[in-house]
Motif scaffolding. Sequence first.
Motif, PDB file in Angstrom:
ATOM      1  N   GLU A 260       0.821  -1.330  -0.107  1.00  0.00           N
ATOM      2  CA  GLU A 260       0.201  -0.003  -0.064  1.00  0.00           C
ATOM      3  C   GLU A 260       0.619   1.211  -0.228  1.00  0.00           C
ATOM      4  O   GLU A 260       0.635   2.089  -0.701  1.00  0.00           O
ATOM      5  N   GLN A 261       1.899   1.120   0.813  1.00  0.00           N
ATOM      6  CA  GLN A 261       2.839   2.322   0.741  1.00  0.00           C
ATOM      7  C   GLN A 261       3.654   2.395  -0.653  1.00  0.00           C
ATOM      8  O   GLN A 261       3.869   3.757  -1.164  1.00  0.00           O
ATOM      9  N   ALA A 262       3.881   1.273  -1.314  1.00  0.00           N
ATOM     10  CA  ALA A 262       4.643   1.575  -2.401  1.00  0.00           C
ATOM     11  C   ALA A 262       3.567   2.239  -3.596  1.00  0.00           C
ATOM     12  O   ALA A 262       4.207   2.926  -4.245  1.00  0.00           O
ATOM     13  N   MET A 263       2.484   1.813  -3.601  1.00  0.00           N
ATOM     14  CA  MET A 263       1.611   2.427  -4.560  1.00  0.00           C
ATOM     15  C   MET A 263       1.108   3.857  -4.226  1.00  0.00           C
ATOM     16  O   MET A 263       1.275   4.678  -5.018  1.00  0.00           O
ATOM     17  N   GLU A 264       0.915   4.092  -2.699  1.00  0.00           N
ATOM     18  CA  GLU A 264       0.926   5.654  -2.487  1.00  0.00           C
ATOM     19  C   GLU A 264       2.225   6.484  -2.794  1.00  0.00           C
ATOM     20  O   GLU A 264       1.945   7.531  -3.259  1.00  0.00           O
ATOM     21  N   LEU A 265       3.267   6.050  -2.592  1.00  0.00           N
ATOM     22  CA  LEU A 265       4.536   6.621  -2.667  1.00  0.00           C
ATOM     23  C   LEU A 265       4.581   6.963  -4.235  1.00  0.00           C
ATOM     24  O   LEU A 265       4.950   8.092  -4.582  1.00  0.00           O
ATOM     25  N   GLU A 266       4.349   5.868  -5.154  1.00  0.00           N
ATOM     26  CA  GLU A 266       4.660   5.955  -6.587  1.00  0.00           C
ATOM     27  C   GLU A 266       3.699   7.092  -7.366  1.00  0.00           C
ATOM     28  O   GLU A 266       3.971   8.054  -7.865  1.00  0.00           O
ATOM     29  N   ARG A 267       2.516   7.182  -6.426  1.00  0.00           N
ATOM     30  CA  ARG A 267       1.500   8.219  -6.831  1.00  0.00           C
ATOM     31  C   ARG A 267       1.908   9.706  -6.466  1.00  0.00           C
ATOM     32  O   ARG A 267       1.826  10.638  -7.208  1.00  0.00           O
ATOM     33  N   LYS A 268       2.398   9.788  -5.493  1.00  0.00           N
ATOM     34  CA  LYS A 268       2.902  10.963  -4.774  1.00  0.00           C
ATOM     35  C   LYS A 268       4.002  11.511  -5.717  1.00  0.00           C
ATOM     36  O   LYS A 268       4.006  12.719  -6.094  1.00  0.00           O
ATOM     37  N   ILE A 269       4.890  10.773  -5.964  1.00  0.00           N
ATOM     38  CA  ILE A 269       5.941  11.034  -6.459  1.00  0.00           C
ATOM     39  C   ILE A 269       5.758  11.632  -7.899  1.00  0.00           C
ATOM     40  O   ILE A 269       6.246  12.547  -8.710  1.00  0.00           O
ATOM     41  N   LYS A 270       4.711  10.881  -8.726  1.00  0.00           N
ATOM     42  CA  LYS A 270       4.302  11.269 -10.136  1.00  0.00           C
ATOM     43  C   LYS A 270       3.573  12.492  -9.920  1.00  0.00           C
ATOM     44  O   LYS A 270       3.459  13.479 -10.897  1.00  0.00           O
ATOM     45  N   GLN A 271       2.862  12.824  -9.002  1.00  0.00           N
ATOM     46  CA  GLN A 271       2.089  14.200  -8.676  1.00  0.00           C
ATOM     47  C   GLN A 271       3.045  15.198  -8.649  1.00  0.00           C
ATOM     48  O   GLN A 271       2.907  16.304  -9.020  1.00  0.00           O
ATOM     49  N   ILE A 272       4.133  14.923  -7.684  1.00  0.00           N
ATOM     50  CA  ILE A 272       5.071  15.733  -7.730  1.00  0.00           C
ATOM     51  C   ILE A 272       5.873  16.470  -8.836  1.00  0.00           C
ATOM     52  O   ILE A 272       6.165  17.595  -9.177  1.00  0.00           O
ATOM     53  N   CYS A 273       6.007  15.370  -9.694  1.00  0.00           N
ATOM     54  CA  CYS A 273       6.832  15.560 -10.866  1.00  0.00           C
ATOM     55  C   CYS A 273       5.684  15.780 -12.126  1.00  0.00           C
ATOM     56  O   CYS A 273       6.531  15.800 -13.156  1.00  0.00           O
ATOM     57  N   SER A 274       4.695  16.204 -12.070  1.00  0.00           N
ATOM     58  CA  SER A 274       3.768  16.672 -12.827  1.00  0.00           C
ATOM     59  C   SER A 274       3.652  18.178 -13.182  1.00  0.00           C
ATOM     60  O   SER A 274       3.126  18.335 -14.114  1.00  0.00           O
ATOM     61  N   THR A 275       4.047  18.955 -12.343  1.00  0.00           N
ATOM     62  CA  THR A 275       4.172  20.215 -12.664  1.00  0.00           C
ATOM     63  C   THR A 275       5.333  21.017 -12.024  1.00  0.00           C
ATOM     64  O   THR A 275       5.951  20.416 -11.228  1.00  0.00           O
ATOM     65  N   THR A 276       5.412  21.990 -12.702  1.00  0.00           N
ATOM     66  CA  THR A 276       7.010  22.672 -12.279  1.00  0.00           C
ATOM     67  C   THR A 276       6.599  23.792 -11.502  1.00  0.00           C
ATOM     68  O   THR A 276       5.780  24.511 -11.467  1.00  0.00           O
ATOM     69  N   THR A 277       7.643  24.421 -10.878  1.00  0.00           N
ATOM     70  CA  THR A 277       7.774  25.648  -9.902  1.00  0.00           C
ATOM     71  C   THR A 277       8.126  26.953 -10.580  1.00  0.00           C
ATOM     72  O   THR A 277       7.722  27.783 -10.659  1.00  0.00           O
ATOM     73  N   ILE A 278       9.253  26.435 -11.589  1.00  0.00           N
ATOM     74  CA  ILE A 278       9.735  27.431 -12.479  1.00  0.00           C
ATOM     75  C   ILE A 278       9.058  27.352 -13.738  1.00  0.00           C
ATOM     76  O   ILE A 278       9.285  26.629 -14.633  1.00  0.00           O
ATOM     77  N   GLU A 279       8.601  28.693 -14.178  1.00  0.00           N
ATOM     78  CA  GLU A 279       7.849  28.665 -15.385  1.00  0.00           C
ATOM     79  C   GLU A 279       8.816  28.483 -16.715  1.00  0.00           C
ATOM     80  O   GLU A 279       9.939  29.115 -16.443  1.00  0.00           O
ATOM     81  N   GLY A 280       8.463  27.823 -17.650  1.00  0.00           N
ATOM     82  CA  GLY A 280       9.320  27.643 -18.591  1.00  0.00           C
ATOM     83  C   GLY A 280      10.276  26.451 -18.547  1.00  0.00           C
ATOM     84  O   GLY A 280      10.916  25.985 -19.626  1.00  0.00           O
ATOM     85  N   THR A 281      10.273  25.493 -17.519  1.00  0.00           N
ATOM     86  CA  THR A 281      10.888  24.181 -17.665  1.00  0.00           C
ATOM     87  C   THR A 281      10.228  23.219 -17.753  1.00  0.00           C
ATOM     88  O   THR A 281       8.631  23.284 -17.794  1.00  0.00           O
ATOM     89  N   THR A 282      10.372  21.908 -18.108  1.00  0.00           N
ATOM     90  CA  THR A 282       9.681  20.885 -18.319  1.00  0.00           C
ATOM     91  C   THR A 282      10.156  19.608 -17.619  1.00  0.00           C
ATOM     92  O   THR A 282      11.663  19.530 -17.326  1.00  0.00           O
TER      93      THR A 282
END
Length: 379
Positions: A260-282
């Motif tokens: 369960e932790q593995a599934m939740e951790l993967e979801r959170k990592i994908k969420q963090i890495c789905s949006t940028t903080t610095i505009e213009g980066t990908t």
Amino acid sequence: MLSKFWEDKETDMLDLLEKLVNIDSGTFNKAGVDQVGNVLASAYQALGFQVVVDQQTERGDHLIIVHPESQNPNILIIGHMDTVFPVGTAQNRPFSRDESFAYGPGIYDMKASLVMMLFAVKSLIEQGDESFKQIKIILNSDEEHGSIYSRKLIEREASDVKYALIVEPSDMTGQLITGRRGGGKFELHVTGRAAHSGEEPEKGRSAIGELAHKIIQLHALTDPNAGVHVNVGVVSGGTTSNTIAAHAKASIDVRMETLEQAMELERKIKQICSTTTIEGTTLVLQGGITRPPMIKNANSEHLLNIVQEEALQLGELLLDKKTGSGSDGNLTSAVRVATIDALGPRGGNAHTADEFLVIESMVPRTRLLANLIKRLGRE
């Protein structure tokens, strides 16, 4: 007869071990891993076994070893041929030994175990005990990097057996392993925009800056009390100090206690890495959970009792433990096969220049493996 066999064979075991240790077989060294595989394939074929080569292009080939008279074997034994050491290590630091210990790259993790497996089978053949027909052996080439290329093979071959014996080495206590944390490996690639940091920095978009934000967010997922750890262990990027970085990359290691932790951790990592903080980066995220947690269950408890009984017959009291590192036992356990790990010989300092093997532990662990095959082959 058996004791005489082992007295005569320890020298042969060390001779083969020296040969294997002196072959560089880091995970990314396909030629070296395949050379180790060829040596072992020839040795098993000389004993009458069939060796099926699961060919790989980016890694060394995996081997599936079964006796031609085997029918529905119920025991899977798994070892790996790769090490963590780069090409040239064996030449600079070849096999050596003193009265008590042997040294060399990969000697403990896990070339001594590869020798042990072969000689356990040899002992059964010499005794005329046909329980060796109840085993199939997988020698894979990428365990040190998460068994990503061998995972499907291991899960497939484990699906129709009752027991999995993992010959990862044991530590100096000799303890068996019945539980391991799960793990995963990710790579995060960041693209920005280069610019001169002095003349027109406003035109740049720093990939390193964006990566810095992500590292802080990723590390914040760590929860030691829950057994969850996220580590950005390797970072790279940029070209010069006066150029705003157009590219950056991070390698991420994750560990967890439960599925369960593995599934939740993967979801959170994908969420963090789905949006940028610095505009213009990908951002581009690669990878995932490579090993589900190895959790001790009733089937493994039953197998543990058998192993402990056989060890007592040889005069050794074996305890079991849980550890944070992963192995191919994570994969067999996850498909509900009774799994015992760390059946290999004792030693320590794996993955370092000080790696060592306790020589006197080779024969006892080989005898234990042979006796386990006999016992489990009758069930």
